[in-house]
Design an enzyme around this catalytic site. Sequence first.
Site, PDB file in Angstrom:
ATOM      1  N   LYS A   1     -25.589 -16.736   1.249  1.00 23.97           N
ATOM      2  CA  LYS A   1     -24.657 -16.465   0.248  1.00 23.97           C
ATOM      3  C   LYS A   1     -24.606 -17.553  -0.884  1.00 23.97           C
ATOM      4  O   LYS A   1     -24.877 -17.075  -1.908  1.00 23.97           O
ATOM      5  CB  LYS A   1     -23.238 -16.967   1.022  1.00 23.97           C
ATOM      6  CG  LYS A   1     -22.967 -15.902   2.054  1.00 23.97           C
ATOM      7  CD  LYS A   1     -21.783 -16.187   3.181  1.00 23.97           C
ATOM      8  CE  LYS A   1     -21.986 -15.582   4.438  1.00 23.97           C
ATOM      9  NZ  LYS A   1     -21.982 -13.998   4.529  1.00 23.97           N
TER      10      LYS A   1
ATOM     11  N   TRP B   1     -14.660 -15.456  11.849  1.00 24.64           N
ATOM     12  CA  TRP B   1     -15.744 -16.022  12.341  1.00 24.64           C
ATOM     13  C   TRP B   1     -15.575 -17.315  13.119  1.00 24.64           C
ATOM     14  O   TRP B   1     -16.372 -17.650  14.111  1.00 24.64           O
ATOM     15  CB  TRP B   1     -16.500 -16.536  10.793  1.00 24.64           C
ATOM     16  CG  TRP B   1     -17.128 -15.375  10.221  1.00 24.64           C
ATOM     17  CD1 TRP B   1     -16.692 -15.059   9.022  1.00 24.64           C
ATOM     18  CD2 TRP B   1     -18.143 -14.514  10.562  1.00 24.64           C
ATOM     19  NE1 TRP B   1     -17.454 -13.734   8.755  1.00 24.64           N
ATOM     20  CE2 TRP B   1     -18.157 -13.608   9.760  1.00 24.64           C
ATOM     21  CE3 TRP B   1     -18.858 -14.273  11.858  1.00 24.64           C
ATOM     22  CZ2 TRP B   1     -18.947 -12.526   9.809  1.00 24.64           C
ATOM     23  CZ3 TRP B   1     -19.750 -13.298  12.052  1.00 24.64           C
ATOM     24  CH2 TRP B   1     -19.920 -12.447  10.932  1.00 24.64           C
TER      25      TRP B   1
ATOM     26  N   ASP C   1     -19.005 -24.403  10.803  1.00 29.50           N
ATOM     27  CA  ASP C   1     -19.995 -23.301   9.984  1.00 29.50           C
ATOM     28  C   ASP C   1     -19.524 -23.429   8.805  1.00 29.50           C
ATOM     29  O   ASP C   1     -18.425 -23.325   8.447  1.00 29.50           O
ATOM     30  CB  ASP C   1     -19.421 -22.055  10.964  1.00 29.50           C
ATOM     31  CG  ASP C   1     -19.988 -20.891  10.357  1.00 29.50           C
ATOM     32  OD1 ASP C   1     -20.474 -21.057   9.193  1.00 29.50           O
ATOM     33  OD2 ASP C   1     -19.613 -19.469  10.844  1.00 29.50           O
TER      34      ASP C   1
HETATM   35  C1  LIG Z   1     -18.558 -17.860   7.883  1.00 31.91           C
HETATM   36  C2  LIG Z   1     -19.400 -17.016   8.619  1.00 31.91           C
HETATM   37  N1  LIG Z   1     -19.828 -17.383   9.833  1.00 31.91           N
HETATM   38  C3  LIG Z   1     -21.026 -16.682  10.166  1.00 31.91           C
HETATM   39  C4  LIG Z   1     -21.404 -15.561   9.671  1.00 31.91           C
HETATM   40  C5  LIG Z   1     -22.553 -14.785  10.046  1.00 31.91           C
HETATM   41  O1  LIG Z   1     -23.796 -14.839   9.881  1.00 31.91           O
HETATM   42  P1  LIG Z   1     -25.138 -14.481  10.043  1.00 31.91           P
HETATM   43  O2  LIG Z   1     -24.977 -12.915   9.429  1.00 31.91           O
HETATM   44  O3  LIG Z   1     -25.965 -15.072   9.181  1.00 31.91           O
HETATM   45  O4  LIG Z   1     -25.236 -14.397  11.332  1.00 31.91           O
HETATM   46  C6  LIG Z   1     -20.951 -15.050   8.494  1.00 31.91           C
HETATM   47  C7  LIG Z   1     -21.564 -13.729   7.742  1.00 31.91           C
HETATM   48  O5  LIG Z   1     -20.974 -13.327   6.918  1.00 31.91           O
HETATM   49  C8  LIG Z   1     -19.893 -15.767   7.812  1.00 31.91           C
HETATM   50  O6  LIG Z   1     -19.278 -15.485   6.525  1.00 31.91           O
END
Ligand SMILES: Cc1ncc(COP(=O)(O)O)c(C=O)c1O
Length: 361
Positions: free
Chosen positions: A196, A103, A172
């Site tokens: 989550k 991520w 994030d």
């Molecule tokens: C740490 C992290 N950042 C970003 C995301 C992407 O999130 P989204 O699917 O809400 O765009 C996730 C998805 O699992 C994640 O775990």
Amino acid sequence: MTHRVHNFCAGPCTLPASVLEEVRAELLDFEGSGMSLVELSHRSDEYDRVHHDAIASFRNVFGVPDDRSVLFLQGGATLQFGMVPINLLRAGERAAYVRSGTWGVAAERDAAPYGDVYAAWDGKPLGYTRMPTSTELEIGPGTRYLHVTSNETIEGIRLASFPDAQVPLVADMSSDYVSRRVPWERFDLVYGGAQKNLGPAGLAIVVVRSELLEGNKPEAMTYLRYDLHAAKDSLMNTPPMFAIYVMGKVLAWIEKLGGVDAMEERARRRSGLVYDAIGSSGGFYRSPVEPADRSLMNVVFRMPTDDLEDEFLKGAEAEGLVNLRGHRSVGGIRASIYNAMTDEGVDALVGFMAAFRDANG
Ligand SMILES: Cc1ncc(COP(=O)(O)O)c(C=O)c1O
């Protein structure tokens, strides 16, 4: 009795059963309106209360200071990968990114079209098995912010403490949102998806230092501008009403259990049980992650062979322990133990791990 499994999915994921029951009870007739919440206008008095109560609860439970704006947006955390640089980076400024895992890498990649971004640290050569220390970060001149991923959901590593950088932090926090305290003074912005620790998919929550929005009118379409969302309390367009409504209930549930500190204590205790089961297995279960950086939310581990892992997953499912397969990019097993996971679920998993090792070790 309703059939409920222990759902270890990395997101969307398990929610408190009491919250789901409340939603069911209110579904056909929300507060005497004769409609469900999802049928109400987002301009109605009923929804307005739900919306503003959810903002207030989020602030209260997460300890958000008064000088921050809380925004409820769509597009997931993924949209924030672009909105952050669009709104925070000005001409001539740079942004540093920690490539801590899948991520962190994705956030940098999506920021790149909107500014001069670079890696302050890259965990790839180490296979994303640990986070950087503050002294390992290389932050160059003209850097506006350092972007970190507080918990890498796929690799199962977390920043045990937020780095001391000489620049404001942006995080994030998707996969450990509202499960740990944030040293707000070091942050310009945090963001994460709700799906989550906080509720259903469809909602991302952004907490941004309000003064950054004053007089800052990025050249972007209206939806991508934090200042416009803030000016309208996240009601500029139709918000993700159902997700906000359910999150409000999850926040009340968190508050009743003792708030963020209680969530962190639970997370330490419960992930600790699984890490202990790994550590005491005589090498049958193996964590690829440095002990100091092990995630309290996503416990990943490997077993001697892929076949054994498949058998483990099959056996676990038969016991009502579901969604334990690691992300397809890394394989192995991943137990996501978010705020709403029950103690019974964790106990059942640990019991199954011991029995499976005894039978196959
Ligand atoms: C740490 C992290 N950042 C970003 C995301 C992407 O999130 P989204 O699917 O809400 O765009 C996730 C998805 O699992 C994640 O775990």
